[in-house]
Write an enzyme that holds these catalytic residues in place. Structure first.
Site, PDB file in Angstrom:
ATOM      1  CD  GLU A  69      -2.866  -1.153   2.388  1.00  0.00           C
ATOM      2  OE1 GLU A  69      -4.013  -1.576   2.231  1.00  0.00           O
ATOM      3  OE2 GLU A  69      -2.449  -0.773   3.488  1.00  0.00           O
ATOM      4  CB  CYS A 116       2.880   7.381   3.595  1.00  0.00           C
ATOM      5  SG  CYS A 116       3.417   6.289   4.892  1.00  0.00           S
ATOM      6  CB  CYS A 162       7.261  -5.167   8.769  1.00  0.00           C
ATOM      7  SG  CYS A 162       8.733  -4.542   9.608  1.00  0.00           S
ATOM      8  CB  CYS A 179       6.487  -2.816  16.341  1.00  0.00           C
ATOM      9  SG  CYS A 179       8.166  -2.497  15.772  1.00  0.00           S
ATOM     10  CB  CYS A 193       3.154  -2.024  13.954  1.00  0.00           C
ATOM     11  SG  CYS A 193       3.219  -1.808  12.167  1.00  0.00           S
ATOM     12  CB  CYS A 224       0.638   5.982  11.792  1.00  0.00           C
ATOM     13  SG  CYS A 224       1.989   6.935  11.248  1.00  0.00           S
TER      14      CYS A 224
HETATM   15  N1  SAH Z   1       9.293   0.402   9.899  1.00  0.00           N
HETATM   16  C1  SAH Z   1       9.542   1.778  10.015  1.00  0.00           C
HETATM   17  C2  SAH Z   1       8.675   2.639   9.130  1.00  0.00           C
HETATM   18  C3  SAH Z   1       7.219   2.249   8.980  1.00  0.00           C
HETATM   19  S1  SAH Z   1       6.177   2.421  10.381  1.00  0.00           S
HETATM   20  C4  SAH Z   1       9.433   2.205  11.453  1.00  0.00           C
HETATM   21  O1  SAH Z   1       8.963   1.426  12.280  1.00  0.00           O
HETATM   22  O2  SAH Z   1       9.849   3.316  11.752  1.00  0.00           O
HETATM   23  C5  SAH Z   1       5.810   4.178  10.421  1.00  0.00           C
HETATM   24  C6  SAH Z   1       5.461   4.718  11.819  1.00  0.00           C
HETATM   25  O3  SAH Z   1       4.147   4.311  12.231  1.00  0.00           O
HETATM   26  C7  SAH Z   1       6.410   4.195  12.881  1.00  0.00           C
HETATM   27  O4  SAH Z   1       6.794   5.220  13.765  1.00  0.00           O
HETATM   28  C8  SAH Z   1       5.537   3.203  13.578  1.00  0.00           C
HETATM   29  O5  SAH Z   1       6.015   2.910  14.835  1.00  0.00           O
HETATM   30  C9  SAH Z   1       4.199   3.885  13.574  1.00  0.00           C
HETATM   31  N2  SAH Z   1       3.084   2.993  13.880  1.00  0.00           N
HETATM   32  C10 SAH Z   1       2.990   1.675  13.635  1.00  0.00           C
HETATM   33  N3  SAH Z   1       1.799   1.183  14.071  1.00  0.00           N
HETATM   34  C11 SAH Z   1       1.120   2.211  14.607  1.00  0.00           C
HETATM   35  C12 SAH Z   1      -0.174   2.337  15.192  1.00  0.00           C
HETATM   36  N4  SAH Z   1      -1.011   1.297  15.286  1.00  0.00           N
HETATM   37  N5  SAH Z   1      -0.555   3.557  15.626  1.00  0.00           N
HETATM   38  C13 SAH Z   1       0.267   4.621  15.492  1.00  0.00           C
HETATM   39  N6  SAH Z   1       1.502   4.556  14.934  1.00  0.00           N
HETATM   40  C14 SAH Z   1       1.939   3.371  14.489  1.00  0.00           C
HETATM   41 FE1  SF4 Z   2       7.779  -3.000  11.006  1.00  0.00          FE
HETATM   42 FE2  SF4 Z   2       5.576  -1.863  11.932  1.00  0.00          FE
HETATM   43 FE3  SF4 Z   2       7.711  -2.135  13.524  1.00  0.00          FE
HETATM   44 FE4  SF4 Z   2       7.793  -0.349  11.498  1.00  0.00          FE
HETATM   45  S1  SF4 Z   2       6.444  -0.287  13.277  1.00  0.00           S
HETATM   46  S2  SF4 Z   2       9.392  -1.867  12.084  1.00  0.00           S
HETATM   47  S3  SF4 Z   2       6.540  -1.453   9.958  1.00  0.00           S
HETATM   48  S4  SF4 Z   2       6.480  -3.819  12.638  1.00  0.00           S
END
Ligand code: SAH
Ligand code: SF4
Length: 429
Positions: A136, A149, A156, A160, A163, A402
């Site tokens: 996406e 974006c 991934c 996390c 996420c 995000c």
């Molecule tokens: N993998 C990279 C870039 C993609 S994620 C990273 O982790 O930085 C982009 C941003 O969205 C990151 O700061 C991530 O932590 C945040 N993010 C992920 N899941 C989220 C959620 N459910 N609510 C708010 N921010 C989130």
């Molecule tokens: Fe991967 Fe989501 Fe963690 Fe970014 S925030 S490193 S996309 S699992």
């Protein structure tokens, strides 16, 4: 003259079109598509290739080296600076040459499976690679800028806990073409390729020079699906095409790469790409960060912040952004805010903090902090002289905010799995 079907053999057309790519860290290698894979019709897709690779392809298809170089320069300009996909529209290339190109090459884009428009103007595209992986991209218009974006991987590997993308099973690195292709698709959709003529007869208004003035797409953030520093080479190669003055010509100051903290690649990111850095910090103690950003078990907070302090090009004018997702009773106390300030000061970081209200998704193990808590946290950080705006979630109605990026195909298969599990339960009961 070598015909391209012979080239196809040279480039391994009959091998699988993905191979394994080793990536740093304690995780399994992920498949990556081959850079140059002739399509079923034998033609080679030029999208994502730098000028040199195009020159080499033209030479191995039969042009002498001078011709190959000249044609590659012209074609490169049309592809990346003008967004042209049809060789017939490349008007400074001899008419007799154009069918020769069309027979052997294409300039593709990722396929669009679905385009959605949010009530707040945010747009999201579900895209598909030629080997059927969905990913996406999201466009977020603001008053003074428009941010695209961009995704770097399908899914991934990092998991996390807050996420949604991290819960996807399928992962493959996107190729440079699939990464730069997102930016090019967005320019297609927004009608933002520079117009004008190639014969030097432009008047100023029509000139092919690119300027950000008055355009919708002004900024790029590598914050879509995936961890860009686990796909370093492809992200670098794609961004070089984006930053090249004869390519998409977007300034590196308008590009931000976000990492969850792949420390060993951060210096190279600054040296070889030179874009702004965002770091997904999200917690200030080992226990909490180990839990919510598991890569912390490998590269801890001290190591990460030291790498930020050493990041090439960071300065008060180009500050590092720390992203901090606000999770209720997890990382949102006054003590957390104070520790965040202490760490930023201790490492003398030119920093700003982006507070992101947690975007919930079905089955997520956390809740968002209350608006009062987010404000109190933000105020504490502001009072210490560090900018700490709260990011407004955008495109929530189309799951574009995000961390919500997870393809529909994946959601469907999950739904199907759930249905199957229910049926099994029912048959057992
Ligand atoms: N993998 C990279 C870039 C993609 S994620 C990273 O982790 O930085 C982009 C941003 O969205 C990151 O700061 C991530 O932590 C945040 N993010 C992920 N899941 C989220 C959620 N459910 N609510 C708010 N921010 C989130
Ligand atoms: Fe991967 Fe989501 Fe963690 Fe970014 S925030 S490193 S996309 S699992």
């Amino acid at each position: 003259m070598l015909c391209l079907r012979t080239d196809a053999l040279l480039y391994g057309a009959y091998m699988a079109d993905t191979q394994l790519m080793p990536i740093p860290g304690q995780i399994d290698p992920v498949p990556v598509a081959r850079d140059i894979t002739p399509r079923a019709d034998g033609r080679v897709d030029l999208l994502g290739l730098p000028r040199k690779a195009i020159t080499n392809l033209f030479a191995s298809a039969g042009l002498d080296s001078k011709q190959a170089k000249l044609r590659a320069k012209q074609v490169y300009h049309w592809i990346y600076h003008r967004g042209v996909q049809d060789f017939d529209a490349m008007t400074d290339i001899a008419k007799t040459m154009r069918p020769w190109l069309t027979e052997r090459f294409v300039v593709a884009r990722p396929d669009i499976v679905e385009a959605q428009h949010s009530s707040d103007g945010t747009r999201k595209w579900l895209l598909r690679t030629s080997d059927n992986h969905d990913f996406e991209m999201v466009f977020i218009p603001d008053e003074d800028r428009g941010t695209l974006c961009v995704s770097s991987q399908v899914g991934c590997t990092l998991n996390c806990r807050f996420c949604h993308t991290g819960t996807m099973k399928l992962v493959r690195n996107l190729t440079p073409g699939e990464i730069v292709g997102q930016v090019m698709l967005a320019r297609d959709a927004l009608g933002e390729w520079p117009k004008g003529r190639m014969d030097g007869l432009d008047d100023d208004e029509n000139a092919g020079h690119y300027s950000a003035d008055g355009r919708l797409l002004t900024n790029i953030v590598m914050m879509g699906m995936g961890e860009p520093l686990y796909n370093f080479d492809n992200v670098r190669d794609a961004l070089q095409l984006v930053m090249d003055g004869d390519g998409l010509a977007l300034s590196k100051r308008r590009i931000t790469l976000s990492t969850s903290g792949v420390v060993p690649m951060m210096d190279r990111c600054g040296q070889e790409i030179g874009v702004n850095l965002a770091v997904s910090l999200h917690a200030v103690t080992k226990d909490v960060r180990d839990e919510i950003v598991p890569i912390n078990r490998k590269y801890g907070i001290e190591e990460l912040l030291q790498a930020c302090a050493d990041y090439p090009g960071a300065s008060n004018a180009r500050r590092i952004t720390f992203e901090y997702v606000m999770l209720k009773d997890k990382n949102d106390s006054d003590d957390d805010a104070r520790e965040l300030i202490r760490l930023i000061k201790h490492y003398k970081l030119p920093a700003k903090v982006n507070l992101i209200p947690f975007n919930p998704w079905p089955g997520a193990p956390y809740e968002c902090s209350t608006p009062e808590r987010v404000r109190a946290f933000s105020n504490l950080v502001f009072e210490a002289g560090i900018s700490a705006p709260v990011r407004t979630p955008r495109g929530r109605d189309i799951d574009a905010a995000c961390g919500q990026l997870k393809t529909k195909a994946e959601r469907l298969s999950r739904a199907e799995l759930d249905r199957l599990a229910e049926e099994k339960q029912a048959s057992l009961g």
